[in-house]
Design a protein around this motif. Structure first.
Motif, short mmCIF file in Angstrom:
data_model
loop_
_atom_site.label_atom_id
_atom_site.label_comp_id
_atom_site.label_asym_id
_atom_site.label_seq_id
_atom_site.Cartn_x
_atom_site.Cartn_y
_atom_site.Cartn_z
N ASN A 232 0.83 -1.20 0.00
CA ASN A 232 0.00 0.00 0.00
C ASN A 232 0.87 1.25 0.00
N GLN A 233 1.89 1.25 0.85
CA GLN A 233 2.80 2.38 0.93
C GLN A 233 3.61 2.52 -0.36
N ALA A 234 4.04 1.39 -0.92
CA ALA A 234 4.80 1.42 -2.18
C ALA A 234 3.94 1.95 -3.32
N SER A 235 2.68 1.55 -3.36
CA SER A 235 1.77 2.04 -4.41
C SER A 235 1.55 3.54 -4.28
N PHE A 236 1.41 4.03 -3.05
CA PHE A 236 1.25 5.46 -2.83
C PHE A 236 2.50 6.20 -3.30
N LEU A 237 3.65 5.66 -2.95
CA LEU A 237 4.93 6.26 -3.33
C LEU A 237 5.10 6.25 -4.85
N GLY A 238 4.61 5.18 -5.50
CA GLY A 238 4.77 5.05 -6.94
C GLY A 238 3.73 5.78 -7.76
N SER A 239 2.66 6.23 -7.12
CA SER A 239 1.57 6.88 -7.84
C SER A 239 1.50 8.38 -7.62
N VAL A 240 1.90 8.82 -6.43
CA VAL A 240 1.66 10.19 -5.99
C VAL A 240 2.96 10.98 -5.98
N LYS A 241 2.99 12.06 -6.75
CA LYS A 241 4.18 12.90 -6.82
C LYS A 241 4.20 13.96 -5.73
N SER A 242 3.03 14.34 -5.23
CA SER A 242 2.94 15.38 -4.20
C SER A 242 2.10 14.85 -3.04
N PRO A 243 2.68 13.99 -2.18
CA PRO A 243 1.92 13.31 -1.12
C PRO A 243 1.14 14.22 -0.18
N PRO A 244 1.66 15.37 0.29
CA PRO A 244 0.93 16.14 1.30
C PRO A 244 -0.44 16.64 0.86
N ASP A 245 -0.63 16.89 -0.44
CA ASP A 245 -1.91 17.46 -0.88
C ASP A 245 -2.64 16.58 -1.89
N SER A 246 -2.40 15.26 -1.79
CA SER A 246 -3.02 14.33 -2.75
C SER A 246 -3.82 13.24 -2.04
N VAL A 247 -4.84 12.76 -2.74
CA VAL A 247 -5.58 11.60 -2.28
C VAL A 247 -5.54 10.57 -3.40
N LEU A 248 -5.23 9.32 -3.04
CA LEU A 248 -5.10 8.24 -4.02
C LEU A 248 -6.28 7.31 -3.91
N VAL A 249 -6.97 7.07 -5.03
CA VAL A 249 -8.05 6.09 -5.07
C VAL A 249 -7.64 4.98 -6.03
N ASN A 250 -7.90 3.76 -5.60
CA ASN A 250 -7.55 2.58 -6.40
C ASN A 250 -8.81 1.75 -6.59
N MET A 251 -9.06 1.36 -7.84
CA MET A 251 -10.22 0.53 -8.12
C MET A 251 -9.76 -0.70 -8.89
N GLY A 252 -9.70 -1.82 -8.20
CA GLY A 252 -9.36 -3.09 -8.82
C GLY A 252 -10.44 -4.09 -8.43
N THR A 253 -10.03 -5.30 -8.05
CA THR A 253 -11.01 -6.27 -7.54
C THR A 253 -11.64 -5.73 -6.27
N GLY A 254 -10.79 -5.19 -5.40
CA GLY A 254 -11.27 -4.42 -4.26
C GLY A 254 -11.07 -2.95 -4.60
N SER A 255 -11.25 -2.08 -3.61
CA SER A 255 -10.95 -0.67 -3.84
C SER A 255 -10.39 -0.08 -2.56
N GLN A 256 -9.67 1.02 -2.69
CA GLN A 256 -8.94 1.57 -1.56
C GLN A 256 -8.77 3.07 -1.75
N ILE A 257 -8.74 3.78 -0.63
CA ILE A 257 -8.43 5.20 -0.65
C ILE A 257 -7.34 5.46 0.37
#
Length: 453
Positions: A232-257
């Motif tokens: 989860n942390q690796a995905s956030f690190l790999g997806s988000v360039k500006s962590p302090p002001d970003s929200v990450l949503v993931n939609m796969g078999t499950g989903s996560q924010i």
């Protein structure tokens, strides 16, 4: 010079190579993780660590088919699960994965999870490493020669570096459960109340560091390998360039924010997980998520058979469903669909609902659009519960996962509900890419230390 990121997923194992200077993704190799083994009990979900290591070897060998200069390797993988190791660093058990349901078995008038939660005050779930270990200990499943347990990706680091015991990053240690984030350690008093011996717990670090150097016959010797981090942390690190002001949503078999904070405060729903450099992630998960769309497809297939049309399991109805979903923004009087078809972590018995059914909106198009909106609403409600605890309000919405990547309608629904423009993550294999970014950070930290010396 390049870094490699390795992601030990439940269904796939992926390696990614990136340029160290630019962080540009150069090459990926993805192989199926077909290592599941049948347990004695139907609720046990286990995989073979040796087979996983064989797949890792194959993937890395395929990636390294050229004389590439590798500066560092980062590793991530499926959190929560545990594998037991002996004093030589060899596994002595299968991997008990995060999908293990032993914690939901009856125990002392409740369940193993319920007993742990009441006894310790911590919020745990079946599949958490210490829940699984508690069940295994009480039922004589823990191997007698067990010395330590760790995640599967920690174990792979041990194998790559010929280490005898694991060093676990706080992002994974906390995923085992019964972890005191304020004092940054396992809660030994709570473990004593459960009758668990804390000697089996691995050493933990919160730093971006290397655990060892490669010492295997299929890689050049001496490449630094980081301590593994949670996927989860690796995905956030790999997806988000500006962590302090970003929200990450993931939609796969499950989903996560996931959204970053500096506060160690756990909201009523979801969890708080350690991230990097004294920061944390609020993480909320839907147990159904994108699977709700698959459930709806199965329903339509059953309807087709009911009306005498030929049954064809190989034919996907998703293209037709996707076409109808394009009406989402022009349909009046929408259906209100709650997509908790698999319950929630807080309430496993909760089920989905369909409301606002009328004579004009009980149609396939309304149902399809209602399910899509329902999956988005579930994540938005979790996000709203996090707002009071955020140190800054997000301005950027980042999307990842195949559901978001493939559906322009889902993307637009997220933008509409969150009132933010959505940017789809550039890299498809976010966790593997994030592991390579983590390796880059560790490499730079090492160079900084050498410079200071």
């Amino acid at each position: 010079m390049f870094t490699i990121g390795l992601d030990i997923g439940t269904t796939n194992i992926c390696v990614a190579m990136t340029e160290m200077e630019t962080r540009r993704l150069v090459k990926t190799v993805t192989l199926k993780n077909d290592s599941f083994v049948v347990g004695e009990k139907p609720f046990q979900k286990m995989q073979d660590p040796e087979k996983i290591f064989g797949i890792v070897k194959k993937a890395l060998s395929e990636l390294m088919n050229t004389n590439t200069d590798i500066g560092a390797i980062g590793v991530t993988g499926q959190m929560h699960g545990i594998v037991y190791c002996d004093k030589s660093g060899k596994h002595v058990s299968p991997l008990f994965t995060w999908q293990d349901c032993s914690g939901n078995e009856a125990f002392m008038g409740t369940t193993y999870c319920g007993y742990i939660n009441k006894k310790t005050g911590y919020k745990t779930a079946s599949g958490f490493g210490l829940v699984t270990h508690f069940y295994n200990t009480l039922n004589g499943i823990t191997p007698l020669n067990s010395y330590k347990f760790c995640t599967i990706h920690d174990y792979i680091v041990m194998r790559l570096c010929a280490l005898k015991e694991p060093l676990v990053h706080i992002s994974d240690a906390a995923s085992f459960g019964i972890y005191d984030l304020v004092n940054n350690r396992f809660d030994f008093n709570s473990l004593d109340r459960l009758g668990l011996d804390s000697d089996i717990l691995p050493n933990v670090t919160e730093k971006t560091v290397f655990a060892g150097k490669t010492n295997v016959d299929f890689l050049p010797k001496g490449i630094p390998v980081t301590v593994a981090i949670g996927d989860n942390q690796a995905s956030f690190l790999g997806s988000v360039k500006s962590p302090p002001d970003s929200v990450l949503v993931n939609m796969g078999t499950g989903s996560q924010i996931s959204v970053m904070t500096e506060l160690v405060t756990c909201p009523s729903s979801g969890e708080i997980r350690p991230f990097l450099e004294n920061t944390y992630l609020f993480v909320g998960s839907s147990l159904c998520g994108g699977r709700a769309y698959q459930i709806l497809e199965s329903f339509f297939k059953d309807c087709r058979v009911l009306f005498g049309l030929p049954e064809n399991d190989d034919e996907s109805l998703f293209p037709s469903m996707d076409k109808l979903s394009e009406k989402a923004f022009e349909l009046s009087n929408p259906l209100l669909v709650g997509c908790e078809f698999c319950g929630t972590r807080e309430n496993p018995d909760k089920r989905g609902v369909i409301e606002n059914i009328g004579v004009d909106n009980f149609t396939p198009a309304h149902l399809i659009c209602g399910v899509l909106r329902g999956t988005v609403n579930e994540l938005f409600e979790i996000f709203e519960s996090y707002r009071p605890y955020l140190t800054s309000q997000p301005k950027r919405l980042i999307g990842s996962g195949n559901g978001i990547r493939k559906s322009a309608v889902w993307q637009k629904l997220f933008e509409e509900r969150f009132n933010m423009k959505l940017t789809v993550s550039e890299n498809k294999e976010e966790a593997a890419y994030g592991a390579s970014v983590f390796a880059n950070k560790a490499f730079n930290n090492l160079r900084m230390c050498e410079f200071e010396l």
